[in-house]
Scaffold this active site. Sequence first.
Site, short mmCIF file in Angstrom:
data_model
loop_
_atom_site.label_atom_id
_atom_site.label_comp_id
_atom_site.label_asym_id
_atom_site.label_seq_id
_atom_site.Cartn_x
_atom_site.Cartn_y
_atom_site.Cartn_z
N TYR A 110 19.79 24.96 -13.70
CA TYR A 110 20.15 24.19 -12.87
C TYR A 110 19.86 24.48 -11.52
O TYR A 110 20.00 25.48 -11.10
CB TYR A 110 21.84 24.13 -12.78
CG TYR A 110 22.24 23.26 -11.98
CD1 TYR A 110 22.56 21.65 -12.17
CD2 TYR A 110 22.69 23.61 -10.50
CE1 TYR A 110 22.79 20.96 -11.21
CE2 TYR A 110 23.11 22.82 -9.44
CZ TYR A 110 23.00 21.41 -9.84
OH TYR A 110 23.39 20.63 -8.78
N TRP A 112 18.28 22.37 -7.52
CA TRP A 112 17.67 21.52 -6.79
C TRP A 112 16.03 21.46 -6.64
O TRP A 112 15.39 20.54 -6.29
CB TRP A 112 18.06 21.29 -5.27
CG TRP A 112 19.35 20.30 -5.10
CD1 TRP A 112 20.49 20.48 -5.91
CD2 TRP A 112 19.39 19.18 -4.44
NE1 TRP A 112 21.32 19.57 -5.65
CE2 TRP A 112 20.69 18.72 -4.67
CE3 TRP A 112 18.47 18.66 -3.37
CZ2 TRP A 112 21.18 17.61 -3.95
CZ3 TRP A 112 19.06 17.73 -2.64
CH2 TRP A 112 20.31 17.00 -2.95
#
Length: 767
Positions: A110, A112
């Site tokens: 997980y 960005w």
Amino acid sequence: MTDLFPHAAHWGAFTAVVEGGRLVGTRPFPGDPNPPALLASIPDAVHAPTRIDRPHVRQGWLHGDRRGGTPRGGERFVPVAWDTAIRLVAEELARVRDAHGPASIFGGSYGWASAGRFHHARQQLHRLLSVAGGYTGQLTNYSYAAGMTLLPHIVGTNDVVTGPVVEWRDIVAHAKLMPCFGGILLRNGQITAGGAGRHEMATWLDRAARAGVRLVNISPVRGDMPGFAGAEWLPIRPGTDTALMLGMAHVLFAEGLADHGFLTRCTVGWQQVRAYVLGEADGIARTPAWAEGETGIPAARIAALARDCAALPTMLTAAWSLQRAERGEQPFWMLVALAAMLGQIGRRGCGFGFGHASMNGMGTPQSALPSASLPALPNPANSWIPVARLTEMLERPGGAYDYNGHRLHYPDTRLMWWCGGNPLHHHQDLNRLLRAWARTETVIVSEPWWNSLARHADIVLPATTTLERDDIGSAGRDRFLIAMKRALPRFAQARDEFDYMADVAEALGARDRFTQQRDVPAWLHAMYERVRGAAGRQQVALPDFDRFWEQGSVEIAPPAEAPVPFADFAADPAAAALNTPSGRIELFSETIAGFGYDDCPGHPVWFAPREYLGAPRAARFPLHLLTSQPPTRLHSQLDQARMSLASKLHGREPIRLHPDDAAARGLAEGDVVRVFNDRGACLAGVVLEEGLLRGVAVMSTGAWLDPLHPGEPGSLCVHGNPNVLTQDVGTSRLGQGPSAHSCLVEVEAWRDAVPPIRVHAPPGTAA
Ligand SMILES: Nc1nc2c(c(=O)[nH]1)N[C@H]1C(S)=C(S)[C@@H](COP(=O)(O)OP(=O)(O)OC[C@H]3O[C@@H](n4cnc5c(=O)[nH]c(N)nc54)[C@H](O)[C@@H]3O)O[C@H]1N2
Ligand SMILES: Nc1nc2c(c(=O)[nH]1)N[C@H]1C(S)=C(S)[C@@H](COP(=O)(O)OP(=O)(O)OC[C@H]3O[C@@H](n4cnc5c(=O)[nH]c(N)nc54)[C@H](O)[C@@H]3O)O[C@H]1N2
Ligand SMILES: [Mo]
């Protein structure tokens, strides 16, 4: 000689200014009304001393240590050639897959990563692990896990939290009152995942204020609304918004102000909520006076706000932060319930929405076309965990847990590969995570920088930054496609994910399935053409790829009129039924009630959190610590660059305290303090702020973890990563989201010498 290249980052589109092979500056995207200050930090990061120059392997792992049980972070790394690194990675993937099954490979990763939709690190990793036999992934996200799991049960969609939400265009024109839970803070509007050409949050807030929309900042922090908005501030104890909304609901029912016509036509279960609010079953009426006891807001102000909401065209909005807390489902569900009682859902500029200030692009005009993206491949292991159950997964292989009506079991994790996310930034209770981390046999980390994550790996693979590769910038919440042109040569031996992962795939006999026999130009072309095809079907003409690339960007005009969420439904609930079991808004959900979760029953309720200012634990740890998004970074990204560094005190991350709370502890502005609870401790530098509710302390997330004794979980973080303090517990068995914002701490002066920050310099490596 100066060269200019169009480019994009999550913090905005820009022009890269390059001289002599170095990025020397960034110029804002033409026409951006409010370009983020963060753009100035990019050159520091790209040329940082912490760039990883070649692959490295932890010494012990290289010598055969696969037992697990080794706390990482304290050992030296050995540089190796790429050929060796590729071979080690491929052999280890094959070993774990064949011995334990592909679900033992945790590749959720997980995070960005960077803008640029082709070289998106996490998606490249998922494609590789899919063709290699499969992996365990992660479902939902740290941003709004509880909300996105709950809301489909309640209103049949996630759009109310992910967007498109009620647009500012309509709020300005039609709303008269806008209570904002968590405020409207411009800091967070610097960011859009995928990069944006326009930053408009400040513009719209200003227009709303000028148009006479009465803004109410309901937050522990006065600064969560900029001064120009002229907002009223209702300081609220963190974690008590549900109690406030219940107190308002009590006024609506008790004074006959609830819109019974709307409730009857468009909702189910309002009678259960009404009975709960009035205390018919348990004798506890959730009156404004009751709500005052939890929230700290005077009952008269609660009642007045409720009456005003009933009298005026009202738009309710809540920050995503409200649900990143214990029982985070409740404030979101209760906000929907409150809006339903007001009966204005489906009217232009009114009703409810989430995250209007959580990210740039929320509520602003945007294109209706899909953004450019790299297609996913099916994961043969079909294995996942709710995103924030990471530590528990490592602690309890095979263990059972609940999630959204499912009884599930954790996989037996042997190998983790992180690529484009930083769990030693994003996860809660990092000391607990580091203890669990030690059980893993192998940790692979792909990173451009020697951040805390890379330092806790076994195999470290050096990645390029976006400036070193061609890509397309594209955000679902923006109206531009950006040609992100390669502006710099690759740093040292750093490589693109696509490039080295193709080599790993080859070693596993799967190169062509990974690349689909396309090179980078062919992929960019194909991704662009998909958007252009979709545009064509909607009668929107886009230039061909070569023109787009030459121009540097294309703009896709947004629809002339803002879409109005729930307008069709409110006009005719039978004909435009929602995607819920009843077809209506579910203020009571038979489905959720049927799960039998005591931490998320069939209608919204107030739970006193274990950690908030009203909890018994506050006697030991009397400050509520909010760990908010940083103004000077994106999460842990850019922490080593000028804006972030300039904000530190004695090199420590700031902690904002009310002057009275500081004085009570003998602290002054600029002091170095130890922030602690029974989970961990970090150092921080004191900043005094009048506009805080007393008892509330604020630290931004994202300072790189810098343990005093690397390799010893529990060690003091000398830098100020607040996730050594936060608790790691699911919001409830329904959403299993992170509960970062429910966190109590104490603060004391740090009287010893202040240890040096080591994490912003490269680690020692063995020859
Ligand atoms: N206490 C607390 N914790 C929180 C939150 C909170 O409110 N409070 N908020 C949560 C939220 S909402 C979120 S979204 C998460 C964010 O958590 P993350 O998304 O994990 O944080 P980032 O720092 O953006 O991590 C991205 C990582 O990818 C790396 N990277 C960038 N580009 C590339 C690339 O091209 N290749 C590779 N291999 N790596 C790359 C960066 O160096 C960085 O280490 O944090 C969560 N954590
Ligand atoms: N500059 C910058 N912007 C960002 C990011 C970043 O890292 N840097 N990250 C982006 C990401 S990934 C996300 S998900 C969004 C997150 O967006 P949000 O979740 O909206 O952001 P936060 O900063 O966590 O919280 C917003 C405000 O809510 C208030 N608040 C906290 N707890 C409570 C509470 O219990 N009640 C009330 N009423 N208010 C409360 C805090 O004072 C805080 O300032 O931000 C995005 N924007
Ligand atoms: Mo997020």
